[in-house]
Design a protein around this motif. Structure first.
Motif, short mmCIF file in Angstrom:
data_model
loop_
_atom_site.label_atom_id
_atom_site.label_comp_id
_atom_site.label_asym_id
_atom_site.label_seq_id
_atom_site.Cartn_x
_atom_site.Cartn_y
_atom_site.Cartn_z
N LYS A 2 1.41 11.34 -5.86
CA LYS A 2 -0.03 11.53 -6.08
C LYS A 2 -0.47 10.81 -7.35
CE LYS A 2 -3.60 15.11 -6.09
NZ LYS A 2 -3.85 16.56 -6.14
N LYS A 5 5.45 6.46 3.25
CA LYS A 5 5.76 7.31 4.42
C LYS A 5 7.15 7.02 4.97
CE LYS A 5 1.02 7.53 6.20
NZ LYS A 5 0.12 7.00 7.23
N ASN A 25 0.19 4.25 0.54
CA ASN A 25 -0.05 5.16 1.67
C ASN A 25 0.64 4.69 2.95
OD1 ASN A 25 -1.59 7.26 0.53
ND2 ASN A 25 -3.37 5.92 0.43
N VAL A 26 1.10 3.43 2.95
CA VAL A 26 1.86 2.92 4.11
C VAL A 26 3.35 3.01 3.83
CG1 VAL A 26 2.32 0.93 5.59
CG2 VAL A 26 -0.02 1.39 4.83
N ASP A 71 0.84 -1.20 0.00
CA ASP A 71 0.00 0.00 0.00
C ASP A 71 0.88 1.25 0.00
OD1 ASP A 71 -1.71 2.11 0.53
OD2 ASP A 71 -2.68 1.17 2.27
N ALA A 130 -0.98 7.88 -4.16
CA ALA A 130 -0.90 8.26 -2.74
C ALA A 130 -1.92 9.35 -2.45
CB ALA A 130 0.51 8.75 -2.41
N THR A 131 -2.72 9.13 -1.40
CA THR A 131 -3.72 10.12 -1.00
C THR A 131 -3.41 10.70 0.38
OG1 THR A 131 -5.07 8.30 -0.19
CG2 THR A 131 -5.60 9.16 -2.38
N ASP A 132 -2.60 9.97 1.16
CA ASP A 132 -2.21 10.42 2.50
C ASP A 132 -1.10 11.47 2.34
OD1 ASP A 132 -0.92 10.65 5.05
OD2 ASP A 132 -1.76 8.72 5.64
N GLU A 133 -1.26 12.64 2.95
CA GLU A 133 -0.25 13.71 2.83
C GLU A 133 1.14 13.24 3.24
OE1 GLU A 133 -1.15 17.51 4.55
OE2 GLU A 133 -1.99 18.15 2.63
N LYS A 134 1.20 12.41 4.31
CA LYS A 134 2.51 11.95 4.80
C LYS A 134 3.21 11.08 3.74
CE LYS A 134 2.90 12.90 9.49
NZ LYS A 134 2.22 14.17 9.50
N ALA A 135 2.43 10.42 2.90
CA ALA A 135 3.00 9.57 1.85
C ALA A 135 3.41 10.40 0.63
CB ALA A 135 2.00 8.49 1.44
N GLN A 136 3.00 11.66 0.60
CA GLN A 136 3.35 12.55 -0.52
C GLN A 136 4.54 13.46 -0.19
OE1 GLN A 136 -0.39 14.60 -0.68
NE2 GLN A 136 -1.35 13.13 -2.08
#
Length: 514
Positions: free
Chosen positions: A275, A244, A240-241, A238, A279-285
């Motif tokens: 993006k 980060k 988003n995981v 994932d 990636a949708t989580d800000e920390k992952a961007q």
């Protein structure tokens, strides 16, 4: 005709800037051009690291205690060449290299000595290791377990960036595809077992040291980052995981404004790349990065001039919004840094942090017509490179076909020609030269270290459970043939005191050498 002024990447600099595209977003907001935190250094300073490691684990341990006593906030481990390419100190290929450019690590025993008296749960540790990153990480985990630390709280970084090794640095072992498998195995393992560990530090530093321009450093690093993202996505992880826990490692050279603009452009470009890949989580961007001042900019001539170069570069890194910083010792063009040089390098960071005032406001250069224009131009030039690499099929293909290597070599050649023709001035080298240089006190590494390490290996092999080691290595070989995650098998082998060379050989037999 007036002389044309350009950055090191060939971007033309105008005499006067009277406008720039307005910057609307705030710090801590996508695409993070202005920094990844709303309050940046007002809330928390960057981590002040000093990269250190030489000789034996015992000697390096003394330097770590010295640096911690001087106020360094995180350790950064340099490993010797045999450790980096998977050879024990007693291997014939290790002769003349043991303990020279970093510390010699042959087994978990050496890691236990290296961190003796240091609680891993209380510090963050960065390890500059790539081909054997999985093994050194396993040793660090094994020691943390022995110390009774909670693995969920252990934090630090392994460089683990093999693509730039093929492109620029050369300390690879296996071919690109199995190397990428090991890296994604580490991503997967750490996302479950060590959630606070940065599983890769995607490195432009060595690309720049090999002679690239600032734009090439940025483009090739982000293209490599994109390749790691895609490899992890193909493994079903994932974004988003795992995104980060990706961090970056950049160089900071002498061209003050170009470097600041490079860091600002890097954040914006990475935010858009992540993006686009989902990636949708800000920390992952967010692009989080460590900076090291430029080793290749240091001169053996008039070495004290390097104090000024390092200060200039460190200031640019801070104004560019780095999360972590290593400042080079003034004597590093001559030898590994002495204690005195390491201390002044650390003091440089402390003076910038506490005396210069640059930490009082966030992104102090935002809105500068020059800085904003240069940020846009660097982004555009780097984007053109990334599109070219994408068209080739990505970084792995661009490296296999020698494209990145050739681009870097061309830039290095051009730079050297400019220095030799005195079109580019290096103070003390091709202008303002002098007869004597004035530094005699350098750090010398004794050749007897190989003997010391060999004795340690022999003692270890006599005392360990030979049968348990053989079983662990057999299981690792079987795992390499399957699709199983290799990390648990490497960790078991390490805990049975298999040596680094034995584990690397086990994987060499399965994957071959590049």
């Amino acid at each position: 005709m007036s002389k044309k002024h350009t950055t090191t990447s060939g971007i033309e600099i105008k005499a006067l800037y009277t406008s720039a595209k307005a910057i609307t977003e705030k710090p801590g907001e996508f695409p993070f051009t202005r920094g990844i935190q709303k309050d940046m250094y007002r809330g928390r300073l960057w981590t002040m690291r000093q990269y250190a490691g030489f000789s034996t684990a015992e000697e390096s341990n003394k330097r770590y205690h010295y640096l911690l006593a001087q106020g360094t906030m995180g350790l950064s481990v340099a490993f010797d060449l045999p450790t980096q390419i998977g050879y024990d100190s007693d291997h014939e290929m290790s002769e003349g290299e043991v303990g020279k450019v970093g510390v010699a690590i042959d087994s978990l025993k050496d890691i236990e000595i290296l961190f003796d008296g240091i609680e891993l749960k209380k510090i963050t540790t960065s390890m500059t290791i790539n081909a054997t990153a999985s093994i050194l990480l396993a040793m660090y985990i094994a020691l943390a377990k022995k110390q009774g630390a909670d693995l969920k709280e252990i934090s630090g970084t392994i460089q683990n960036d093999i693509l730039k090794e093929y492109a620029a640095r050369g300390t690879y072992i296996y071919p690109p595809k199995p190397s990428m498998r090991i890296i994604t195995d580490i991503f997967e393992y750490c996302s479950k077992e060590l959630p606070k560990w940065n599983t890769i530090s995607i490195s432009g530093y060595h690309i720049r040291e090999a002679g690239s321009t600032a734009v090439q450093e940025l483009a090739f690093t982000l293209a490599n980052g994109k390749a790691y993202l895609k490899a992890a996505l193909e493994k079903g992880l994932d974004i988003n995981v795992f995104a980060k826990r990706l961090s970056f490692f950049f160089n900071c050279h002498n061209n003050f404004f170009e470097e600041i603009a490079k860091f600002r452009a890097a954040r914006r470009m990475w935010a858009n790349i992540t993006k686009e890949l989902g990636a949708t989580d800000e920390k992952a961007q967010m692009l989080r990065f460590h900076t090291q001042t430029g080793g290749s900019t240091l001169t053996a001539q008039q070495p004290l001039n390097n104090v000024i170069r390092v200060t200039n570069q460190a200031m640019a890194a801070v104004l560019g919004g780095t999360q972590s910083l290593h400042t080079n010792g003034y004597d590093e063009a001559l030898s590994l840094p002495t204690e005195a040089a390491a201390k002044i390098a650390l003091r440089t960071q402390q003076v910038i942090a506490f005396e210069s005032g640059v930490t009082d406001t966030v992104d102090p250069l935002a809105g500068s017509f020059f800085v904003e224009s240069l940020t846009d131009e660097i982004e555009a030039a780097a984007q053109a490179y990334i599109e070219k690499i994408d068209a080739m099929g990505g970084s792995v293909y661009a490296i296999e076909n020698g494209y990145m290597q050739q681009e870097i070599a061309n830039s290095a050649y051009q730079y050297q020609n400019e220095v030799e023709a005195a079109e580019r001035i290096i103070v003390g080298v091709n202008k303002f030269t002098q007869e004597t240089e004035g530094i005699t006190d350098t750090l010398q590494i004794d050749e007897t270290i190989r003997t010391i390490q060999t004795d340690k290996i022999n003692k270890l092999k006599a005392e360990r459970n030979t049968e348990a080691v053989a079983i662990a290595l057999d299981k690792l070989s079987a795992a390499a043939k399957s699709a199983n995650n290799l990390m648990p098998f490497i960790l078991t082998a390490v805990e049975e005191y298999a040596t680094l060379g034995e584990i690397a050989d086990c994987l060499r037999n399965e994957f071959g050498e590049y």
